[in-house]
Design a protein around this motif. Structure first.
Motif, short mmCIF file in Angstrom:
data_model
loop_
_atom_site.label_atom_id
_atom_site.label_comp_id
_atom_site.label_asym_id
_atom_site.label_seq_id
_atom_site.Cartn_x
_atom_site.Cartn_y
_atom_site.Cartn_z
N TYR A 126 0.82 -1.21 0.00
CA TYR A 126 0.00 0.00 0.00
C TYR A 126 0.86 1.26 0.00
O TYR A 126 0.43 2.30 -0.49
CB TYR A 126 -0.98 0.01 1.17
CG TYR A 126 -0.41 0.49 2.46
CD1 TYR A 126 -0.48 1.84 2.81
CD2 TYR A 126 0.21 -0.37 3.35
CE1 TYR A 126 0.05 2.29 4.00
CE2 TYR A 126 0.73 0.08 4.54
CZ TYR A 126 0.65 1.41 4.86
OH TYR A 126 1.17 1.86 6.03
N ARG A 127 2.07 1.19 0.53
CA ARG A 127 2.91 2.40 0.61
C ARG A 127 3.21 2.97 -0.77
O ARG A 127 3.14 4.17 -0.98
CB ARG A 127 4.19 2.11 1.37
CG ARG A 127 3.97 2.00 2.86
CD ARG A 127 5.30 1.84 3.61
NE ARG A 127 5.08 1.76 5.02
CZ ARG A 127 4.97 0.63 5.71
NH1 ARG A 127 5.08 -0.52 5.10
NH2 ARG A 127 4.75 0.65 7.01
N ASN A 128 3.55 2.10 -1.69
CA ASN A 128 3.86 2.55 -3.05
C ASN A 128 2.61 3.11 -3.72
O ASN A 128 2.66 4.15 -4.36
CB ASN A 128 4.45 1.40 -3.87
CG ASN A 128 4.99 1.90 -5.20
OD1 ASN A 128 5.59 2.96 -5.27
ND2 ASN A 128 4.75 1.12 -6.25
N ARG A 129 1.48 2.43 -3.54
CA ARG A 129 0.23 2.91 -4.12
C ARG A 129 -0.18 4.24 -3.49
O ARG A 129 -0.66 5.13 -4.17
CB ARG A 129 -0.87 1.88 -3.94
CG ARG A 129 -0.65 0.64 -4.76
CD ARG A 129 -1.73 -0.35 -4.49
NE ARG A 129 -1.44 -1.60 -5.15
CZ ARG A 129 -2.37 -2.38 -5.68
NH1 ARG A 129 -3.62 -2.03 -5.62
NH2 ARG A 129 -2.04 -3.51 -6.24
N TRP A 130 -0.02 4.33 -2.18
CA TRP A 130 -0.37 5.57 -1.49
C TRP A 130 0.51 6.72 -1.97
O TRP A 130 0.03 7.81 -2.22
CB TRP A 130 -0.27 5.41 0.02
CG TRP A 130 -0.32 6.73 0.74
CD1 TRP A 130 0.64 7.27 1.52
CD2 TRP A 130 -1.37 7.69 0.71
NE1 TRP A 130 0.25 8.51 1.98
CE2 TRP A 130 -0.98 8.79 1.50
CE3 TRP A 130 -2.61 7.75 0.08
CZ2 TRP A 130 -1.79 9.92 1.67
CZ3 TRP A 130 -3.41 8.87 0.25
CH2 TRP A 130 -2.99 9.94 1.05
N ARG A 131 1.80 6.47 -2.10
CA ARG A 131 2.73 7.52 -2.56
C ARG A 131 2.29 8.03 -3.93
O ARG A 131 2.21 9.25 -4.15
CB ARG A 131 4.16 6.98 -2.61
CG ARG A 131 5.20 8.04 -2.96
CD ARG A 131 6.61 7.45 -3.05
NE ARG A 131 6.73 6.42 -4.07
CZ ARG A 131 6.81 6.65 -5.39
NH1 ARG A 131 6.80 7.89 -5.84
NH2 ARG A 131 6.91 5.67 -6.24
#
Length: 107
Positions: free
Chosen positions: A11-16
């Motif tokens: 999710y971190r990459n998608r959130w970024r």
């Protein structure tokens, strides 16, 4: 099309990517979205128990933590009171109104 039934593994990459696309600053966290959603729902007048269900909280106490009401929202809520209706209700209950004596509802 991607299935949404499984949790995101990264999710971190998608959130970024989503944060950058939305033009949000670096300090905005994914977690902050719950606070924002809770606050906006409450400010929009959504019933608190519905907000609780949407946010997936088991208790209303948790929902209160996530819903930050502004001073303007509180003032606006108070301004919706119709004092003439409050007085009528008090008269029907036989209460004292505006420092006067006992009020008879039949008068």
């Amino acid at each position: 099309m991607e299935s949404h039934s499984q949790p995101w593994k990264d999710y971190r990459n998608r959130w970024r990517k989503a944060r950058i696309a939305a033009g949000l600053p670096d300090y905005v966290r994914f977690y902050d979205l719950r606070h924002t959603a809770g606050t906006y729902l409450m400010l929009a007048g959504v019933h608190p128990f519905i907000v609780q269900d949407i946010l997936g909280h088991s208790s209303f106490e948790m929902t209160k933590r996530y819903s930050h009401l502004t001073e303007d929202a509180k003032r606006e809520a108070v301004s919706t009171l119709r004092w003439d209706k409050v007085v009528q209700l008090e008269v029907k209950r036989g209460k004292r109104v505006e420092g006067g004596g006992d009020v008879n509802a039949d008068e």
